[in-house]
Scaffold this active site. Structure first.
Site, PDB file in Angstrom:
ATOM      1  N   SER A 162      50.676  23.664  30.447  1.00  0.00           N
ATOM      2  CA  SER A 162      50.592  25.108  30.607  1.00  0.00           C
ATOM      3  C   SER A 162      52.002  25.702  30.633  1.00  0.00           C
ATOM      4  CB  SER A 162      49.837  25.387  31.909  1.00  0.00           C
ATOM      5  OG  SER A 162      49.300  26.667  31.915  1.00  0.00           O
ATOM      6  N   ASP A 184      40.288  25.417  24.856  1.00  0.00           N
ATOM      7  CA  ASP A 184      41.217  26.102  25.761  1.00  0.00           C
ATOM      8  C   ASP A 184      41.685  27.428  25.158  1.00  0.00           C
ATOM      9  OD1 ASP A 184      43.091  26.807  27.637  1.00  0.00           O
ATOM     10  OD2 ASP A 184      44.606  25.374  26.945  1.00  0.00           O
ATOM     11  N   HIS A 192      41.821  23.118  29.129  1.00  0.00           N
ATOM     12  CA  HIS A 192      43.248  23.282  29.437  1.00  0.00           C
ATOM     13  C   HIS A 192      43.881  21.951  29.863  1.00  0.00           C
ATOM     14  CE1 HIS A 192      46.558  25.964  29.896  1.00  0.00           C
ATOM     15  NE2 HIS A 192      46.636  25.914  31.198  1.00  0.00           N
TER      16      HIS A 192
END
Ligand SMILES: *[C@@H]1O[C@H](CO)[C@@H](O)[C@H](O)[C@H]1NC(C)=O
Ligand SMILES: *[C@@H]1O[C@H](CO)[C@@H](O)[C@H](O)[C@H]1NC(C)=O
Ligand SMILES: *[C@@H]1O[C@H](CO)[C@@H](O)[C@H](O)[C@H]1NC(C)=O
Ligand SMILES: *[C@@H]1O[C@H](CO)[C@@H](O)[C@H](O)[C@H]1NC(C)=O
Ligand SMILES: *[C@@H]1O[C@H](CO)[C@@H](O)[C@H](O)[C@H]1NC(C)=O
Length: 477
Positions: free
Chosen positions: A164, A416, A441
């Site tokens: 991320s 995602d 994710h």
């Protein structure tokens, strides 16, 4: 009101519903680590003051081959670093195979790494050092420190790993400090979710696709829920009914409260898309396997009357917030913005991390909302006394013009929504994109699980293969 969308890349809903007891810490690392602190310069780039702070990091050398075995270095993102170590089982899994040392470095202004202690968030002067550049510089100095003080680590090849925002940091770290790391694994890193590098609506159309494929009528039910809420909100009786139906701790009083409720609902759908893992997991919230399919079991008939439809929406939301069955009511006054992680990320999205997102209600199941930089800027000014600089990240890190770099893996999950801003095609033989069609994710960074789809197993194998190559190449120099 412009879309705020301050939800952390990882930390989930920014808005309404959650003020819930968070039961975190899904996975205990398989090897114990030591907690250490390192003195960092508050400002790496100016010489006017000489303040320092203690940066926390976790270190484990059980598997490390002492004579220059590799170091896997997690470039910490917006939260307590132990939370990332608990949810990054992949690093612990491969440490053994690579005879590697594992280090998790905490990002400044999060967890315990607070440059000005409990005053770190008190004004824009003190927040001034919360930038990705300063964080990367912390990582650089920490790596130099580790290599010069740990016996046998002087020539250890270091690999940056992150997910991320942490994945963006891993990629950017390799770009800016190629002399310190031999390569980077950037998992679910939306490094192109800036400026006009990607269409602002792509993110939400992926969220919507996830719901579409998880049950007939599902996305359509959610699309219809917004106007159902509006119709009910037009009378006092309707507001009361909504408050009761959604088990709110304090009743909705006006349209502003209703907007907060809607924001909470959208954030929940987004978080579900990010957390749509193939097995029970406890990352943002405890959730069942394939949670969107569970949610969609309640959302099969979009043509129901407003009240029946919204009762079903509540049942669906309950999967997200109340899977544990322990929540008494949803408290909207206590927004999640109280936690440091949310505050810090909010500030970062008000300065450097300006990621345009928008909805049109056609290609997605949300209420139409344009990206409105001006309105966002006003909010940021009110909240923090600063204004966003939307083009800076592109000037700093190159936008799409990154082919001169090397040894970075960009992995993305097809489920995602952040893959919309990720690098999903190969740029060169050493800037490699790995797609995981069944992945949400950064699924690949999680520990091995019997329910892992084949695509994530293959992705991890390939990632390991590249890491071995980088290590081998480093040995030759
Ligand atoms: C990580 O896991 C440990 C051990 O289970 C736990 O004590 C800690 O609270 C967890 N960290 C977070 C932020 O959840
Ligand atoms: C700045 O701080 C460092 C580390 O504490 C110290 O070694 C150095 O002497 C200081 N420099 C000045 C000009 O105060
Ligand atoms: C920080 O802690 C100090 C000492 O405990 C206290 O006096 C001060 O009020 C605190 N500041 C904030 C902003 O909480
Ligand atoms: C959470 O689930 C429990 C058990 O099913 C239920 O009693 C409770 O009312 C639910 N909480 C909310 C806010 O709906
Ligand atoms: C990029 O190249 C690698 C190695 O050839 C390959 O395994 C991978 O599938 C490619 N990625 C994409 C998105 O095409």
């Amino acid at each position: 009101m412009p879309r705020l969308l301050l939800f952390l890349l990882l930390l989930g809903a920014s808005g309404a519903l959650p003020a819930l007891p968070r039961r975190r810490g899904a996975r205990t690392p398989t090897v114990p680590y030591l907690i250490r602190y390192f003195q960092q310069q508050v400002d790496h780039f100016g010489f006017d003051d000489n303040l320092t702070f203690q940066q926390r990091y976790l270190i484990a050398d059980q598997h490390w081959k002492k004579n220059n075995g590799p170091i896997l270095f997690y470039t910490g993102n917006e939260g307590d670093v132990t939370w990332f170590s608990n949810n990054t089982g992949f690093m612990w899994d491969v440490a053994q195979e690579l005879n590697a040392m594992v280090v998790f470095a905490e990002h400044r202004y999060y967890g315990e790494s607070l440059p000005f202690g409990n005053e770190s968030y008190s004004d824009s002067k003190r927040l001034n050092y919360l930038t990705s550049e300063q964080a990367l510089a912390d990582f650089a100095v920490l790596i130099e420190h580790l290599k010069s003080t740990i016996a046998g680590a002087r020539y250890s090849p270091v690999i940056a790993i992150g997910g991320s925002y942490g994945g963006m940091l891993a990629a950017w770290f390799r770009m800016k400090y190629p002399h310190l790391v031999v390569g980077a694994l950037a998992a679910s890193a939306p490094i192109w979710q800036f400026g006009d590098l990607v269409p602002c609506g792509a993110f939400f159309s992926i969220v919507t696709k996830d719901f579409k494929r998880s049950g007939t009528g599902c996305a359509e039910s959610i699309r219809n829920s917004w106007s159902a809420i509006d119709r009910l909100s037009s009378t006092d009786e309707g507001l009361l009914w909504l408050s009761k139906t959604f088990h709110l701790c304090s009743p909705l009083k006006n349209l502003q409260d209703v907007a907060v409720l809607k924001r909470g609902l959208s954030d929940t759908w987004i978080n579900l898309a990010m957390m749509n893992y193939p097995y029970k997991a406890d990352f943002l919230e405890p959730l069942p396997a394939w949670p969107i399919e569970e949610v969609c079991k309640f959302l099969k008939d979009p043509s129901l009357s407003d009240r029946l439809l919204l009762q079903n929406v509540f049942q669906a939301i309950n999967i997200y917030y109340n899977y544990s069955g322990q929540i008494l009511c949803f408290d909207m006054a206590e927004t999640a913005t109280k936690s440091l992680g949310h505050l810090g990320w909010n500030y970062q999205t008000c300065t450097e991390m300006v990621m345009p997102l928008c909805t049109d209600g056609v290609n997605d199941m949300f209420e139409p909302q344009k990206w409105d930089l001006k309105a966002r800027s006003e909010e940021c000014y009110k909240l923090w006394g600063v204004r966003p600089r939307p083009s800076w990240i592109i000037s700093m890190y190159g936008g799409k013009n990154i082919h001169s770099h090397s040894n970075i893996i960009f992995s993305n999950g097809g489920l995602d929504p952040w893959s919309a801003g990720g690098v999903t095609r190969n740029i060169s033989h050493s800037l490699v994109a790995i797609m995981i069609p069944e992945g949400a994710h950064h699924l690949d960074l999680r520990g091995r699980n019997p329910s892992d789809p084949k695509s994530v197993q293959q992705a991890r194998d390939l990632e390991l293969c590249y890491m071995k190559q980088w290590i081998k190449m480093a040995r030759r120099h």
